[in-house]
Design a protein around this motif. Structure first.
Motif, mmCIF file in Angstrom:
data_model
loop_
_atom_site.group_PDB
_atom_site.id
_atom_site.type_symbol
_atom_site.label_atom_id
_atom_site.label_comp_id
_atom_site.label_asym_id
_atom_site.label_seq_id
_atom_site.Cartn_x
_atom_site.Cartn_y
_atom_site.Cartn_z
ATOM 1 N N SER A 151 0.822 -1.204 0.000
ATOM 2 C CA SER A 151 0.000 0.000 0.000
ATOM 3 C C SER A 151 0.859 1.257 0.000
ATOM 4 C CB SER A 151 -0.946 0.006 1.207
ATOM 5 O OG SER A 151 -0.232 -0.167 2.418
ATOM 6 N N LYS A 155 4.798 -0.745 3.887
ATOM 7 C CA LYS A 155 3.444 -1.095 4.325
ATOM 8 C C LYS A 155 2.856 -2.088 3.318
ATOM 9 C CE LYS A 155 2.361 3.284 6.656
ATOM 10 N NZ LYS A 155 1.396 4.416 6.758
ATOM 11 N N GLU A 157 -0.480 -4.721 2.642
ATOM 12 C CA GLU A 157 -1.825 -5.108 3.052
ATOM 13 C C GLU A 157 -2.127 -6.518 2.559
ATOM 14 O OE1 GLU A 157 -6.143 -2.970 2.973
ATOM 15 O OE2 GLU A 157 -5.305 -3.472 1.013
ATOM 16 N N ARG A 159 -5.356 -9.078 2.256
ATOM 17 C CA ARG A 159 -6.812 -9.164 2.340
ATOM 18 C C ARG A 159 -7.268 -10.520 1.815
ATOM 19 N NH1 ARG A 159 -8.892 -4.798 4.210
ATOM 20 N NH2 ARG A 159 -10.938 -5.791 4.064
ATOM 21 N N GLY A 165 -8.794 -8.219 6.641
ATOM 22 C CA GLY A 165 -7.507 -7.756 6.153
ATOM 23 C C GLY A 165 -6.593 -7.326 7.272
ATOM 24 N N GLU A 167 -2.922 -4.860 7.748
ATOM 25 C CA GLU A 167 -1.854 -4.039 7.186
ATOM 26 C C GLU A 167 -0.603 -4.236 8.040
ATOM 27 O OE1 GLU A 167 -1.507 0.407 5.476
ATOM 28 O OE2 GLU A 167 -1.632 0.311 7.652
#
Length: 321
Positions: A151, A155, A157, A159, A165, A167
């Protein structure tokens, strides 16, 4: 006494990945290891110094994945790769191939002892749902899907199509849930389309996809919405570029639908979408009107005294993404 330590986040990554996939009824330590390995590499992945941020989908069958996604093209890169080494090899082989609509797939085989991986392509029609929207829409019994995507730098993510999800952040940010950027962009897209007659939802979804991609690729964006028609832009904006005629995304969309979504109309709509995204990434305020047209960009608020608070811009509904 001096001490020496070696700190690894592997156990934390693995435990969170295990809990996430368990919500889909998937109890598999090998898959959790694969996910944690991809996450750790994808946080700041580069090839020859060039940052790359491919999206990775983990599934049980690439043919079923393509059928659900409505995308029929894929390229296999490796078969029967042991799961233990897949996280290390698949980004090296596939990440440079993933520009625009291409994504990486990992197909679990042999009870998740091994996997096949490669790349697959989604639709190039900007008016269609994205692969991510389709595949993460709902959980189908017996077909869990995991998406792993960077992201931002450091970072990542993760899902699932069960709706959950996580992060993972590899920095010293405060431990808090990330802001709902998607929700803000949904509201912004609806404001941009509020003056469109008839069913606004399909066009608003297109606008939202364009804004989402543009904001993700930018260093920040300022967007404002003016009532349509907006022949006179607010005088408080300095150095604005007035577009005459405006970039008429709505007209391109209507032609696309009326012509039956042909290759020509897809190309026409795609070029307009790319131009709008470029405008949004520019410095200053981008001005949309309420019928989805871009009427100006690179606007700056006039202030006679830099030490005083800048005046509100009349007639604007400012929204920051």
């Amino acid at each position: 006494m001096p001490t020496q330590k070696s700190v690894s986040f592997r156990a934390h990554l693995h435990s969170n990945a295990t809990d996430l996939i368990a919500e889909m009824g998937l109890q598999c330590a090998r898959t959790a290891n694969l996910i944690s390995g991809i996450v750790s590499q994808l946080a700041a992945y580069t090839e020859e110094g060039v940052p790359l941020a491919p999206t990775v989908f983990v599934c049980n069958s690439i043919s079923d994945l393509l059928r659900r996604a409505g995308a029929g093209e894929h390229v296999a890169l490796r078969t029967d790769e042991p799961m233990e080494s897949a996280a290390r090899s698949l980004l090296k082989a596939a990440a440079p191939l993933c520009s625009q609509h291409w994504r990486i797939y990992v197909e679990r085989t042999d009870g998740a002892a091994a996997c096949n991986y490669g790349v697959f392509c989604g639709s190039s029609d900007p008016s269609s749902l994205t692969v991510d929207e389709i595949l993460l829409g709902e959980l189908e019994p017996g077909f869990p899907i995991v998406r792993i995507a960077q992201s931002a730098t450091n970072k990542v993510e993760v899902r699932t199509n069960a709706g959950s999800g996580i992060e993972f952040r590899f920095n010293d940010d405060l431990d808090a849930v990330a802001p709902d950027t998607r929700g803000h962009l949904t509201k912004l897209a609806k404001a941009i389309c509020s003056g469109v007659p008839g069913d606004q939802d399909p066009f608003a979804a297109l606008v939202e996809r364009i804004l989402t991609k543009a904001v993700a690729d930018s260093h920040g964006a300022l967007i404002a919405v003016v009532s349509a028609p907006a022949d006179q832009l607010p005088p408080e904006l300095l150095d604005r570029v007035v577009l005459a005629p405006p970039i008429d995304l709505l007209d391109r969309y209507h032609l696309h639908v009326q012509e039956g979504k042909t290759a020509v109309s897809v190309s026409r709509l795609q070029t307009a979408a790319e131009l709008v995204a470029g405008v949004v990434r520019s410095d200053g305020i981008t001005l949309f009107n309420t019928t989805g047209r871009v009427v100006g960009y690179r606007g700056f608020v006039r202030s006679d005294n830099a030490t005083r608070q800048q005046p509100a811009v009349r007639g604007l509904e400012p929204l920051r993404a």
